[in-house]
Motif scaffolding. Sequence first.
Motif, mmCIF file in Angstrom:
data_model
loop_
_atom_site.group_PDB
_atom_site.id
_atom_site.type_symbol
_atom_site.label_atom_id
_atom_site.label_comp_id
_atom_site.label_asym_id
_atom_site.label_seq_id
_atom_site.Cartn_x
_atom_site.Cartn_y
_atom_site.Cartn_z
ATOM 1 N N ILE A 3 109.634 -86.386 117.025
ATOM 2 C CA ILE A 3 110.938 -86.080 117.591
ATOM 3 C C ILE A 3 111.918 -87.005 116.897
ATOM 4 O O ILE A 3 111.656 -88.192 116.722
ATOM 5 N N GLN A 4 113.025 -86.453 116.468
ATOM 6 C CA GLN A 4 114.017 -87.227 115.732
ATOM 7 C C GLN A 4 115.252 -87.444 116.590
ATOM 8 O O GLN A 4 115.786 -86.508 117.159
ATOM 9 N N ALA A 5 115.659 -88.694 116.692
ATOM 10 C CA ALA A 5 116.894 -89.039 117.393
ATOM 11 C C ALA A 5 117.907 -89.491 116.349
ATOM 12 O O ALA A 5 117.564 -90.243 115.438
ATOM 13 N N ILE A 6 119.144 -89.007 116.469
ATOM 14 C CA ILE A 6 120.205 -89.378 115.534
ATOM 15 C C ILE A 6 121.348 -89.985 116.333
ATOM 16 O O ILE A 6 121.853 -89.370 117.265
ATOM 17 N N GLY A 17 102.077 -87.178 118.075
ATOM 18 C CA GLY A 17 100.634 -87.043 117.943
ATOM 19 C C GLY A 17 100.122 -85.632 117.719
ATOM 20 O O GLY A 17 98.991 -85.328 118.059
ATOM 21 N N GLU A 18 100.939 -84.772 117.169
ATOM 22 C CA GLU A 18 100.540 -83.392 116.888
ATOM 23 C C GLU A 18 100.820 -83.095 115.414
ATOM 24 O O GLU A 18 101.592 -83.790 114.767
ATOM 25 N N SER A 19 100.180 -82.059 114.895
ATOM 26 C CA SER A 19 100.464 -81.632 113.521
ATOM 27 C C SER A 19 100.426 -80.109 113.458
ATOM 28 O O SER A 19 99.831 -79.453 114.312
ATOM 29 N N ILE A 20 101.082 -79.575 112.428
ATOM 30 C CA ILE A 20 101.154 -78.122 112.256
ATOM 31 C C ILE A 20 101.436 -77.827 110.784
ATOM 32 O O ILE A 20 102.106 -78.617 110.104
ATOM 33 N N ASP A 21 100.928 -76.728 110.284
ATOM 34 C CA ASP A 21 101.233 -76.300 108.913
ATOM 35 C C ASP A 21 102.678 -75.841 108.839
ATOM 36 O O ASP A 21 103.188 -75.233 109.781
ATOM 37 N N SER A 42 105.391 -75.916 124.457
ATOM 38 C CA SER A 42 105.716 -76.446 125.782
ATOM 39 C C SER A 42 105.840 -77.966 125.727
ATOM 40 O O SER A 42 106.768 -78.545 126.302
ATOM 41 N N LYS A 43 104.933 -78.618 125.012
ATOM 42 C CA LYS A 43 104.989 -80.077 124.865
ATOM 43 C C LYS A 43 106.275 -80.497 124.148
ATOM 44 O O LYS A 43 106.946 -81.440 124.561
ATOM 45 N N LEU A 44 106.621 -79.793 123.086
ATOM 46 C CA LEU A 44 107.839 -80.109 122.336
ATOM 47 C C LEU A 44 109.085 -79.970 123.214
ATOM 48 O O LEU A 44 109.955 -80.842 123.219
#
Length: 97
Positions: A3-6, A17-21, A42-44
């Motif tokens: 998750i990116q915070a700006i 702790g997750e990964s995806i192609d 849902s987690k995202l």
Amino acid sequence: MSIQAIMNSNKKRISIGESIDLKDWNKKNGLAIGKGDKDLNSKLINERSGLDKYLRNANLPRVPLTFRLVDDYFKKLITIWIYIKKYFTTPFVVSSY
């Protein structure tokens, strides 16, 4: 995945702790593509909305938003997860009568 915070053009990324192609990622919506990714999406959504709510509540008393608040939020989540993992590892069965 992270998750990116700006804040003020500065970025901070926190791993979830997750990964995806990349082929399974919808960049526009910021969600995974596919029927099997319902739990991941849902987690995202929960992580983003939880962080957003936490930062909004912190800003109510005019506390300046900083990356330290972001770190504090995720440290609390990690502490809660460790507690759950430590004390609730025994499987349980829910039955109806």
